[in-house]
Design an enzyme around this catalytic site. Structure first.
Site, PDB file in Angstrom:
ATOM      1  N   LYS A 124      -8.542  -1.292   1.072  1.00 35.33           N
ATOM      2  CA  LYS A 124      -9.549  -1.645   2.068  1.00 35.33           C
ATOM      3  C   LYS A 124     -10.515  -2.634   1.426  1.00 35.33           C
ATOM      4  CE  LYS A 124      -9.500  -0.082   5.485  1.00 35.33           C
ATOM      5  NZ  LYS A 124      -8.839  -0.595   6.721  1.00 35.33           N
ATOM      6  N   GLU A 160       0.811  -1.229   0.000  1.00 34.33           N
ATOM      7  CA  GLU A 160       0.000   0.000   0.000  1.00 34.33           C
ATOM      8  C   GLU A 160       0.837   1.269   0.000  1.00 34.33           C
ATOM      9  OE1 GLU A 160      -3.679   2.102   2.462  1.00 34.33           O
ATOM     10  OE2 GLU A 160      -3.179   0.000   2.805  1.00 34.33           O
TER      11      GLU A 160
END
Length: 423
Positions: A243, A227
């Protein structure tokens, strides 16, 4: 006299002191050897050696974002205006760039949020900046190999306690205190032998965009993060929040794409990241690309979006860190309220996880969010994992998701996990 510290790291006399109204901070030349810092350029790996180092703990006081920017400028890496074009190798100065690590606790400190939970690995600094230059390496002679042994993992909370924390978040959502809160659990295991090979293996896990290691005197961090917390190139800001998670099967991908709960959770964090970037962007330039794109990390599908913007005139590193740390995908919304709840519910601090780690040079910043991250102190290996909690969350499913995220990390650290080329 030179001293060899843990993990074969050669420590030399301290040569720099920074004040800024805080307790004295020290920087020192470190190991003169090749490094695999996350996001560092690979082209100069074999000629990259440590020139100076800054380490800071919250107990030292002061503003870690300002200290990092000041320290970098003092060592030939001015990052007070990230809208200027990047300068390759800094016009013959010999400086290559710098590794930058900021803990989740330091990020909460910047946000003015409480951080009262005790840290399970207190030797880890909350800020580390390591400046590298080009020159001949002086590898430390290898020590005699010792057998690697990793003991059983001990979690800082039980599955029941984790599930109860999920229910507490749902109750807070029902009261209107928060919309979403990310909960993170910790585990530790004793080890014998050199932890660096184990931590280095994490960087080979598939999808580890920010794979690499950072070491210090008595500690080491290994990262397999996919990420992007924040990337800046010539004034363009990018963050890629992740997410939403499912097993990396055809059915798992279809389930993730069809999940209203996962999509709502994801879009909530995308909106939070848009707001964070808007604080430091030129008005009207924040856009979202690739909303809810499904990508693979190890044996999991994860949903990722790309949020981008043009940096406001004169944006510097310190203001960039203040606006983006800690990352929205590992805190929640509203961010300050979520951080307050995290402190109340999580049994221990987040240590090396959920912070920032990557590479900085003038005109360019590339920091990963330290999810899928492990750390070593003198006696223990530490891992962290969790997930975002919304009203629709099922407590037992959230506990299972955290276990699925940490399983490849634990297997790889033990030496029997699968590693592949990054993708």
């Amino acid at each position: 006299m030179r001293k060899v510290g843990p993990y074969g790291v050669e420590t030399l006399p301290q040569v720099y002191t920074a004040g800024s109204g805080a307790a004295a901070l020290t920087a020192y030349p470190g190991p003169a050897a090749s490094v695999d810092v996350p996001a560092a350029p690979t082209a100069c790996r074999d000629s990259r050696t440590e020139r100076a180092r800054l380490q800071w703990h919250r107990r030292d006081g002061g503003d870690p974002a300002a200290l990092a920017e000041e320290f970098l400028a003092a060592h030939g890496l001015p990052l007070h205006d990230l809208t200027r074009p990047a300068r390759p190798h800094h016009q013959g100065s010999g400086v290559c760039g710098a590794a930058l690590y900021l803990s989740a606790a330091a990020g909460a400190h910047l946000a003015g949020a409480p951080t009262t939970a005790g840290e399970p690995a207190p030797t880890l600094p909350d800020l580390t900046v390591v400046v590298y230059h080009h020159g001949p390496t002086r590898p430390t002679p290898p020590a005699a190999p010792t057998p690697w042994w990793l003991g059983p993992w001990t979690d800082s909370w039980t599955p029941r306690e984790h599930a109860d924390a999920v229910d507490a978040v749902r109750a807070a959502i029902a009261r209107g205190d928060v919309y979403q809160t990310n909960l993170v659990g910790h585990a530790a295991a004793r080890y014998t032998g050199d932890p660096l090979p184990a931590l280095s293996r994490l960087g080979a896990l598939p999808g580890a965009r920010y794979g690499g290691v950072l070491t210090g005197d008595g500690w080491a961090i290994g990262c397999a993060s996919p990420e992007t917390l924040i990337e800046v190139t010539d004034g363009q800001l990018i963050t890629r929040p992740i997410k939403g998670t499912r097993p990396a099967t055809a059915a798992g991908r279809a389930e993730l794409l069809a999940s209203a709960k996962e999509r709502a959770e994801h879009i909530m964090i995308v909106d939070l990241e848009r707001n964070d970037l808007a604080r430091i962007a030129r008005t009207g330039t924040v856009t979202v690309d690739d909303l809810f794109a499904v990508r693979r990390w190890c044996d999991l599908w994860q949903a990722e979006s790309t949020v981008r913007a043009a940096a406001a005139d004169g944006l510097g590193l310190a203001d960039l860190l203040r606006a983006t740390c800690p990352g929205g995908s590992v805190t929640g919304a509203p961010k300050h309220a979520a951080l307050t709840q995290i402190t109340a519910l999580e049994p221990v601090g987040r240590g090396a996880s959920m912070g920032a780690l990557g590479w900085v040079t003038p005109g360019h910043v590339d920091l990963g969010l330290t999810i899928r991250t492990a750390a070593a102190d003198a006696d223990l290996l530490h891992t962290w994992a969790g997930g975002g909690i919304t009203w629709d969350s099922d407590a037992h499913a959230e506990v299972a998701e955290a276990a699925a995220k940490t399983a490849p990390i634990r297997a790889t650290l033990a030496g029997h996990g699968r590693t592949h080329d990054r993708r």
